[in-house]
Scaffold this motif. Structure first.
Motif, PDB file in Angstrom:
ATOM      1  N   LEU A  42      -0.525  13.927  -4.852  1.00 54.94           N
ATOM      2  CA  LEU A  42      -1.531  14.707  -5.575  1.00 54.94           C
ATOM      3  C   LEU A  42      -2.249  15.682  -4.649  1.00 54.94           C
ATOM      4  N   LEU A  43      -2.537  15.242  -3.436  1.00 55.49           N
ATOM      5  CA  LEU A  43      -3.184  16.144  -2.476  1.00 55.49           C
ATOM      6  C   LEU A  43      -2.270  17.306  -2.111  1.00 55.49           C
ATOM      7  N   LEU A  44      -0.996  17.022  -1.898  1.00 58.06           N
ATOM      8  CA  LEU A  44      -0.058  18.091  -1.538  1.00 58.06           C
ATOM      9  C   LEU A  44       0.161  19.059  -2.692  1.00 58.06           C
ATOM     10  N   ASP A  45       0.082  18.569  -3.917  1.00 55.93           N
ATOM     11  CA  ASP A  45       0.219  19.452  -5.074  1.00 55.93           C
ATOM     12  C   ASP A  45      -0.947  20.434  -5.122  1.00 55.93           C
ATOM     13  N   GLY A  46      -2.153  19.948  -4.948  1.00 57.41           N
ATOM     14  CA  GLY A  46      -3.330  20.800  -4.858  1.00 57.41           C
ATOM     15  C   GLY A  46      -3.997  21.154  -6.176  1.00 57.41           C
ATOM     16  N   GLN A  47      -3.245  21.210  -7.278  1.00 60.05           N
ATOM     17  CA  GLN A  47      -3.848  21.644  -8.542  1.00 60.05           C
ATOM     18  C   GLN A  47      -4.846  20.616  -9.075  1.00 60.05           C
ATOM     19  N   TYR A  48      -4.647  19.351  -8.750  1.00 58.93           N
ATOM     20  CA  TYR A  48      -5.563  18.322  -9.226  1.00 58.93           C
ATOM     21  C   TYR A  48      -6.921  18.456  -8.551  1.00 58.93           C
ATOM     22  N   VAL A  49      -6.907  18.665  -7.244  1.00 56.28           N
ATOM     23  CA  VAL A  49      -8.165  18.853  -6.511  1.00 56.28           C
ATOM     24  C   VAL A  49      -8.822  20.162  -6.951  1.00 56.28           C
ATOM     25  N   ALA A  50      -8.022  21.201  -7.160  1.00 55.34           N
ATOM     26  CA  ALA A  50      -8.574  22.491  -7.613  1.00 55.34           C
ATOM     27  C   ALA A  50      -9.251  22.327  -8.967  1.00 55.34           C
ATOM     28  N   CYS A  51      -8.659  21.545  -9.846  1.00 52.86           N
ATOM     29  CA  CYS A  51      -9.280  21.293 -11.150  1.00 52.86           C
ATOM     30  C   CYS A  51     -10.593  20.536 -10.972  1.00 52.86           C
ATOM     31  N   GLY A  52     -10.558  19.485 -10.148  1.00 56.21           N
ATOM     32  CA  GLY A  52     -11.753  18.667  -9.944  1.00 56.21           C
ATOM     33  C   GLY A  52     -12.903  19.421  -9.309  1.00 56.21           C
TER      34      GLY A  52
ATOM     35  N   ALA B 216      -5.302  18.526   3.644  1.00 60.79           N
ATOM     36  CA  ALA B 216      -5.758  17.136   3.608  1.00 60.79           C
ATOM     37  C   ALA B 216      -4.577  16.199   3.383  1.00 60.79           C
ATOM     38  N   GLY B 217      -3.659  16.574   2.496  1.00 61.75           N
ATOM     39  CA  GLY B 217      -2.477  15.750   2.244  1.00 61.75           C
ATOM     40  C   GLY B 217      -1.632  15.582   3.488  1.00 61.75           C
ATOM     41  N   PHE B 218      -1.375  16.682   4.201  1.00 59.76           N
ATOM     42  CA  PHE B 218      -0.588  16.592   5.428  1.00 59.76           C
ATOM     43  C   PHE B 218      -1.329  15.826   6.520  1.00 59.76           C
ATOM     44  N   LEU B 219      -2.637  15.966   6.568  1.00 62.43           N
ATOM     45  CA  LEU B 219      -3.438  15.230   7.543  1.00 62.43           C
ATOM     46  C   LEU B 219      -3.364  13.727   7.266  1.00 62.43           C
ATOM     47  N   VAL B 220      -3.549  13.337   6.018  1.00 59.48           N
ATOM     48  CA  VAL B 220      -3.449  11.913   5.654  1.00 59.48           C
ATOM     49  C   VAL B 220      -2.051  11.391   5.980  1.00 59.48           C
ATOM     50  N   LEU B 221      -1.038  12.164   5.636  1.00 55.12           N
ATOM     51  CA  LEU B 221       0.342  11.762   5.912  1.00 55.12           C
ATOM     52  C   LEU B 221       0.570  11.588   7.414  1.00 55.12           C
TER      53      LEU B 221
ATOM     54  N   LEU C 173       0.808  -1.220   0.000  1.00 55.45           N
ATOM     55  CA  LEU C 173       0.000   0.000   0.000  1.00 55.45           C
ATOM     56  C   LEU C 173       0.846   1.277   0.000  1.00 55.45           C
ATOM     57  N   ILE C 174       2.141   1.146   0.222  1.00 55.47           N
ATOM     58  CA  ILE C 174       2.991   2.344   0.309  1.00 55.47           C
ATOM     59  C   ILE C 174       3.001   3.147  -0.991  1.00 55.47           C
ATOM     60  N   PRO C 175       3.267   2.545  -2.156  1.00 57.61           N
ATOM     61  CA  PRO C 175       3.278   3.362  -3.385  1.00 57.61           C
ATOM     62  C   PRO C 175       1.941   4.023  -3.721  1.00 57.61           C
ATOM     63  N   PRO C 176       0.788   3.307  -3.647  1.00 54.31           N
ATOM     64  CA  PRO C 176      -0.453   4.002  -3.978  1.00 54.31           C
ATOM     65  C   PRO C 176      -0.814   5.112  -2.996  1.00 54.31           C
TER      66      PRO C 176
END
Length: 171
Positions: free
Chosen positions: A77-87, A131-136, A67-70
């Protein structure tokens, strides 16, 4: 994976159409994560090393590393933010670079306030990063507890085995 994310970062075109935005982002999160999981499963072969029916701890220890790679992909992607912003962009428009920062791209619609759209995008990117930092953080705590718990259980099992071996057997 970081290399793939960097390549995708430069090539990421948000369609700026609400339904397509959401579909693209869902597939961006799921497909590479699933591929990474399958490749890791193929390389590690967790079910080959032990019988999961007889030993849950063995199955967990061999399966969790897959599960580490996925999970890493999703966090990136969450830390990048642009993907969620697009969605989460629900207006049609053109995907343009910001005048002040050419690395920042966003969907600019012709009918609304540009400043408001930029602020909304920045807000969404910020929430995605949180959200990315929280998940991490949650994964770090869970991993720490799981590794510590497994090590303690193994140490206790070894102590019991040593005690059983060192006891004299009745004649």
């Amino acid at each position: 994976m970081i290399g793939i994310e960097k390549v995708m970062e430069t090539e990421f075109p948000c369609p700026c159409e609400p339904v397509l935005n959401q579909l693209l982002v869902v597939f961006m999160f799921i497909t590479p994560a699933l591929l990474a999981f399958i490749i890791t499963m193929f390389l590690v072969r967790p079910c080959k090393h032990c019988s999961c029916c007889s030993c849950r701890k063995c199955c967990v220890k061999t399966f969790l590393p897959c599960l580490i790679p996925p999970v890493t992909w999703v966090i990136m992607l969450l830390l990048d933010g642009q993907y969620v912003a697009c969605g989460l962009t629900f207006k049609q428009g053109n995907y343009v670079s910001d005048k002040d920062d050419p690395l920042v791209k966003w969907c600019k619609s012709s009918s609304s306030d540009e400043t408001e759209e930029k602020q909304l995008r920045q807000h969404i990117v910020g929430l995605s990063q949180i959200a990315g930092f929280l998940v991490l953080s949650v994964i770090c705590v869970i991993t720490l507890c799981a590794v510590g718990g497994l090590d303690c259980c193994e140490a206790a099992e070894e102590d019991v085995e040593l005690q059983n071996v060192s006891r004299p057997r009745p004649a």
